[in-house]
Design an enzyme around this catalytic site. Structure first.
Site, PDB file in Angstrom:
ATOM      1  N   HIS A   1      11.401 -46.692 -23.621  1.00  0.00           N
ATOM      2  CA  HIS A   1      10.230 -47.486 -24.026  1.00  0.00           C
ATOM      3  C   HIS A   1      10.234 -48.819 -23.296  1.00  0.00           C
ATOM      4  CE1 HIS A   1       7.125 -49.212 -26.541  1.00  0.00           C
ATOM      5  NE2 HIS A   1       7.904 -50.284 -26.661  1.00  0.00           N
TER       6      HIS A   1
ATOM      7  N   ALA B   1      -1.047 -13.658  17.080  1.00  0.00           N
ATOM      8  CA  ALA B   1      -0.603 -12.279  16.893  1.00  0.00           C
ATOM      9  C   ALA B   1      -1.770 -11.388  16.513  1.00  0.00           C
ATOM     10  CB  ALA B   1       0.450 -12.241  15.798  1.00  0.00           C
TER      11      ALA B   1
ATOM     12  N   LYS C   1      -3.477 -37.574   1.622  1.00  0.00           N
ATOM     13  CA  LYS C   1      -2.824 -38.489   0.674  1.00  0.00           C
ATOM     14  C   LYS C   1      -2.554 -39.855   1.306  1.00  0.00           C
ATOM     15  CE  LYS C   1      -3.712 -35.664  -1.372  1.00  0.00           C
ATOM     16  NZ  LYS C   1      -4.200 -34.272  -1.270  1.00  0.00           N
TER      17      LYS C   1
ATOM     18  N   VAL D   1     -10.640 -30.918  -2.660  1.00  0.00           N
ATOM     19  CA  VAL D   1     -10.813 -31.675  -1.411  1.00  0.00           C
ATOM     20  C   VAL D   1     -12.073 -32.544  -1.505  1.00  0.00           C
ATOM     21  CG1 VAL D   1     -11.258 -31.437   1.068  1.00  0.00           C
ATOM     22  CG2 VAL D   1      -9.528 -29.991  -0.028  1.00  0.00           C
TER      23      VAL D   1
ATOM     24  N   ARG E   1     -12.329 -22.924   1.566  1.00  0.00           N
ATOM     25  CA  ARG E   1     -11.771 -22.301   2.763  1.00  0.00           C
ATOM     26  C   ARG E   1     -11.632 -20.801   2.507  1.00  0.00           C
ATOM     27  NH1 ARG E   1      -9.133 -26.372   5.901  1.00  0.00           N
ATOM     28  NH2 ARG E   1      -7.873 -24.765   6.902  1.00  0.00           N
TER      29      ARG E   1
ATOM     30  N   GLU F   1       3.772 -18.289  15.955  1.00  0.00           N
ATOM     31  CA  GLU F   1       2.873 -19.394  15.565  1.00  0.00           C
ATOM     32  C   GLU F   1       1.849 -19.619  16.670  1.00  0.00           C
ATOM     33  OE1 GLU F   1       2.012 -21.510  12.920  1.00  0.00           O
ATOM     34  OE2 GLU F   1       0.574 -22.060  14.470  1.00  0.00           O
TER      35      GLU F   1
ATOM     36  N   ALA G   1     -17.503 -29.534   2.033  1.00  0.00           N
ATOM     37  CA  ALA G   1     -16.202 -29.279   1.392  1.00  0.00           C
ATOM     38  C   ALA G   1     -16.367 -28.177   0.355  1.00  0.00           C
ATOM     39  CB  ALA G   1     -15.682 -30.563   0.751  1.00  0.00           C
TER      40      ALA G   1
ATOM     41  N   GLY H   1     -20.012 -29.745  -2.390  1.00  0.00           N
ATOM     42  CA  GLY H   1     -18.866 -29.102  -3.025  1.00  0.00           C
ATOM     43  C   GLY H   1     -18.244 -30.049  -4.031  1.00  0.00           C
ATOM     44  N   GLY H   2     -17.534 -29.464  -5.009  1.00  0.00           N
ATOM     45  CA  GLY H   2     -16.926 -30.311  -6.046  1.00  0.00           C
ATOM     46  C   GLY H   2     -15.503 -29.893  -6.343  1.00  0.00           C
TER      47      GLY H   2
HETATM   48  C1  LIG Z   1      -7.812 -31.716   2.968  1.00  0.00           C
HETATM   49  C2  LIG Z   1      -6.776 -30.864   2.268  1.00  0.00           C
HETATM   50  C3  LIG Z   1      -5.908 -31.449   1.361  1.00  0.00           C
HETATM   51  C4  LIG Z   1      -4.946 -30.673   0.720  1.00  0.00           C
HETATM   52  N1  LIG Z   1      -4.101 -31.278  -0.173  1.00  0.00           N
HETATM   53  C5  LIG Z   1      -3.147 -30.559  -0.804  1.00  0.00           C
HETATM   54  C6  LIG Z   1      -2.231 -31.174  -1.700  1.00  0.00           C
HETATM   55  O1  LIG Z   1      -2.282 -32.373  -1.939  1.00  0.00           O
HETATM   56  N2  LIG Z   1      -1.297 -30.403  -2.288  1.00  0.00           N
HETATM   57  C7  LIG Z   1      -1.197 -29.062  -2.060  1.00  0.00           C
HETATM   58  O2  LIG Z   1      -0.317 -28.401  -2.621  1.00  0.00           O
HETATM   59  N3  LIG Z   1      -2.054 -28.445  -1.204  1.00  0.00           N
HETATM   60  C8  LIG Z   1      -3.014 -29.152  -0.569  1.00  0.00           C
HETATM   61  N4  LIG Z   1      -3.858 -28.536   0.321  1.00  0.00           N
HETATM   62  C9  LIG Z   1      -3.690 -27.085   0.557  1.00  0.00           C
HETATM   63  C10 LIG Z   1      -2.467 -26.795   1.448  1.00  0.00           C
HETATM   64  O3  LIG Z   1      -2.551 -27.582   2.615  1.00  0.00           O
HETATM   65  C11 LIG Z   1      -2.404 -25.307   1.791  1.00  0.00           C
HETATM   66  O4  LIG Z   1      -2.421 -24.556   0.591  1.00  0.00           O
HETATM   67  C12 LIG Z   1      -1.125 -24.952   2.549  1.00  0.00           C
HETATM   68  O5  LIG Z   1      -0.926 -25.808   3.640  1.00  0.00           O
HETATM   69  C13 LIG Z   1      -1.206 -23.493   3.019  1.00  0.00           C
HETATM   70  O6  LIG Z   1      -0.037 -23.144   3.725  1.00  0.00           O
HETATM   71  P1  LIG Z   1       0.009 -21.781   4.543  1.00  0.00           P
HETATM   72  O7  LIG Z   1       1.390 -21.666   5.078  1.00  0.00           O
HETATM   73  O8  LIG Z   1      -0.549 -20.686   3.744  1.00  0.00           O
HETATM   74  O9  LIG Z   1      -1.023 -22.005   5.744  1.00  0.00           O
HETATM   75  P2  LIG Z   1      -0.951 -22.967   7.023  1.00  0.00           P
HETATM   76  O10 LIG Z   1      -0.126 -24.160   6.782  1.00  0.00           O
HETATM   77  O11 LIG Z   1      -2.359 -23.161   7.447  1.00  0.00           O
HETATM   78  O12 LIG Z   1      -0.179 -22.113   8.111  1.00  0.00           O
HETATM   79  C14 LIG Z   1      -0.752 -21.013   8.745  1.00  0.00           C
HETATM   80  C15 LIG Z   1      -0.262 -21.004  10.189  1.00  0.00           C
HETATM   81  O13 LIG Z   1      -0.587 -19.733  10.763  1.00  0.00           O
HETATM   82  C16 LIG Z   1      -0.967 -19.943  12.101  1.00  0.00           C
HETATM   83  N5  LIG Z   1      -1.784 -18.769  12.481  1.00  0.00           N
HETATM   84  C17 LIG Z   1      -3.014 -18.418  12.021  1.00  0.00           C
HETATM   85  N6  LIG Z   1      -3.402 -17.247  12.559  1.00  0.00           N
HETATM   86  C18 LIG Z   1      -2.400 -16.846  13.385  1.00  0.00           C
HETATM   87  C19 LIG Z   1      -2.200 -15.707  14.223  1.00  0.00           C
HETATM   88  N7  LIG Z   1      -3.096 -14.727  14.325  1.00  0.00           N
HETATM   89  N8  LIG Z   1      -1.047 -15.639  14.931  1.00  0.00           N
HETATM   90  C20 LIG Z   1      -0.098 -16.608  14.851  1.00  0.00           C
HETATM   91  N9  LIG Z   1      -0.231 -17.701  14.077  1.00  0.00           N
HETATM   92  C21 LIG Z   1      -1.362 -17.813  13.341  1.00  0.00           C
HETATM   93  C22 LIG Z   1      -1.720 -21.256  12.089  1.00  0.00           C
HETATM   94  O14 LIG Z   1      -1.712 -21.858  13.364  1.00  0.00           O
HETATM   95  C23 LIG Z   1      -0.941 -22.059  11.051  1.00  0.00           C
HETATM   96  O15 LIG Z   1       0.045 -22.889  11.624  1.00  0.00           O
HETATM   97  C24 LIG Z   1      -4.832 -29.282   0.992  1.00  0.00           C
HETATM   98  C25 LIG Z   1      -5.708 -28.689   1.913  1.00  0.00           C
HETATM   99  C26 LIG Z   1      -6.669 -29.459   2.548  1.00  0.00           C
HETATM  100  C27 LIG Z   1      -7.589 -28.813   3.539  1.00  0.00           C
END
Ligand SMILES: Cc1cc2nc3c(=O)[nH]c(=O)nc-3n(C[C@H](O)[C@H](O)[C@H](O)COP(=O)(O)OP(=O)(O)OC[C@H]3O[C@@H](n4cnc5c(N)ncnc54)[C@H](O)[C@@H]3O)c2cc1C
Length: 503
Positions: A472, A138, A75, A207, A294, A57, A291, A203-204
């Protein structure tokens, strides 16, 4: 523990000749890169199967996007905005309240307190000892080795298989003048203690509409500028039109079909010039929230060294979550196609089970991701939730479907709650009435959708849903009305025996 490397001498590059440090046999069976929702789920699953697992991480803080800058902080903010909105409707329910003020400093403190708690819990899970944890970024040196860099420290991790779960980042999309003029991304918006008087949201997507409504309710004159003709991709047009109607009622200005041309300073404000149809228009605001989505966080992973191909900037994986290198898997935002937490977790678990089987040469049929029950929620007010196929998707797939909708403003419990907007829509297959999808826009849609998920999980029909007992008066009863309307159009001989006896 991973192989430590000698400290580089002062001035020496930290990139070394790795071959001499490489052990003959990989140290770990599974190495997970990224400790967010997908990565943690993958590591927990691989470790539970008895595989020697490590999580790498590299974030400054450990806990992932959802907890630190995504679902949970957004939220928390929305909860305050929605309650503020409800309190402002107090007179409608014959209650007299003092004027209500939004205290952003307090909202941020409350958020910080909650997020610190969630993050501490996730750190405890990551450090819990079920798998190894290495801190640092990594990057692949070869298909079985990554260098992990943290400041000037570097170490090697070798593994028989990898799961890439590095999440996503906000791209600096080239809009002339935008970054020079300055704007917020969701990261800054979630941290602000100031409510801008005038806000433009570029954006629409989910987020954009969630945070746009938050700022509108907190007091910003909010304008949403959206490139496509509709808000929030993925839902049917009747659903997004209803959201626009609700936004209009609270004076959120939604401008669709917009192409941003240029951003610049104008006095103390920020000016956005855009094209709409053939017309050139502009707007001056105090802050801009960028927004527009990503992109996968794959930079710096040197995936070419591992023999991995990308497609449109994404890690290309099959249904088994395997990449073009069969021992390297992907999960979460780094692969998509749905950037939400529960799918990231499911993908992480699937990738982990397949990685362990791969490493151990087990001749089991690989597990496949199944998006039949894909669920998406937008936490606006009204909330929007969907499961399975939308009506448009069903038609695109050439499926013969029946649909029916029922509005909340004609449903007793919703009327008592003063809910003016929204409806429930069910999409069912024509012969048996199996429910293929549902969309809910309205109060508590994020919770109500779970009844539809449960029915669809067991391939239930509209008639089964319509004949299920519902208390109900509840909001939940509303799902039975469109179910009944469709059931009435299906010949009884097509209905399974066990359902017929309930009719
Ligand atoms: C404002 C906002 C609101 C959201 N609301 C919702 C919601 O209500 N419900 C929902 O389901 N989703 C929501 N999402 C989307 C959701 O947060 C993501 O889909 C989810 O967190 C993705 O998880 P992940 O494990 O893929 O990535 P992440 O949680 O981003 O984890 C990736 C990890 O990899 C690490 N990393 C990156 N590159 C490297 C590297 N080279 N070496 C080592 N570590 C590395 C990072 O530090 C990070 O900790 C929201 C997103 C945003 C931006």
């Amino acid at each position: 523990m991973p192989t430590p490397l000698p400290r580089p001498a002062a001035g020496e590059s930290i990139t070394r000749d790795w071959a001499s440090f490489k052990p003959a046999k990989p140290e770990f069976e599974v190495a997970v890169i990224g400790g967010g929702s997908a990565g943690y789920a993958a590591a927990r699953t691989a470790a539970a199967l008895g595989a020697k697992t490590v999580v790498i991480e590299g974030g400054e803080q450990m806990a992932g996007l959802c907890i630190l800058r995504g679902c949970m902080p957004s939220k928390t903010l929305l909860e305050s905005a929605h309650r503020w909105h409800e309190i402002n409707r107090a007179r409608e329910f014959c209650l007299v309240v003092k004027p209500v003020k939004v205290d952003m400093k307090c909202i941020q403190q409350r958020k910080r307190h909650l997020i610190d708690g969630f993050a501490a819990y996730r750190r405890k899970q990551l450090k819990g000892g079920k798998f190894a944890l290495v801190r640092g970024k990594a990057s692949f040196l070869d298909p079985n080795t990554v260098a992990v860099t943290s400041g000037r420290k570097q170490e090697l991790v070798t593994a028989s298989s990898f799961i890439i779960a590095t999440g996503s980042v906000i791209p600096r999309v080239a809009i002339p003048g935008l970054w020079e003029t300055g704007c917020w991304t969701s990261d800054e918006a979630l941290e602000t203690k100031e409510i801008p008087k005038r806000l433009a949201v570029l954006g629409g997507g989910i987020v954009a509409v969630e945070l746009g409504q938050f700022f509108a309710r907190a007091g910003s004159k909010t304008t949403i500028l959206q490139r496509s003709e509709r808000l929030v991709r993925g839902y049917d047009p009747d659903v997004t039109t209803e959201l626009e109607r609700a936004f209009k009622a609270e004076k959120i200005d939604v401008r669709t079909g917009v192409r941003i041309l240029e951003v610049s300073r104008k006095g103390k404000g920020k000016r956005i010039i855009y094209e709409r149809g053939r017309k050139r228009e502009d707007i001056v605001v105090d802050e801009i929230l960028y927004a527009m989505g990503r992109v996968p966080a794959l930079e710096g992973l040197t995936l070419g060294h591992a023999g991995i191909e990308l497609k449109n900037g994404r890690l290309r994986v099959n249904e088994e979550m395997a990449s073009s290198a069969p021992h390297i898997f992907g999960a979460g935002d780094s692969v998509g196609p749905y950037e939400v937490v529960h799918i990231a977790i499911q993908q992480g678990e699937t990738a982990a089970r397949n990685a362990v089987n791969f490493v151990r040469g087990a001749h089991q049929v690989p597990e496949k991701m199944d998006y039949r029950l894909k669920t998406l929620v937008t936490f606006t007010d009204p909330e929007i939730a969907l499961v399975g196929l939308t009506e448009s998707e069903a038609k695109e797939q050439g499926l013969d479907v029946l649909t029916a909708s029922y509005p909340f403003n004609d449903h007793g419990k919703a009327m008592i709650g003063g809910h003016e907007f929204g409806f429930v829509k069910i999409i069912a297959e024509k012969t048996r009435g199996e429910i293929l999808g549902a969309e809910i826009i309205g109060p508590h849609a994020s919770d109500l959708i779970h009844e539809l998920i449960a029915v669809m999980r067991y391939r239930g029909t509209v008639r089964e849903l319509a004949t299920m007992p519902h208390y109900h008066p509840t909001l939940a009863e509303i799902v039975t009305y469109p179910a009944e309307e469709i059931a009435d159009q299906i010949a009884p001989e097509c209905v399974p025996e066990h359902v017929l006896k309930h009719i």
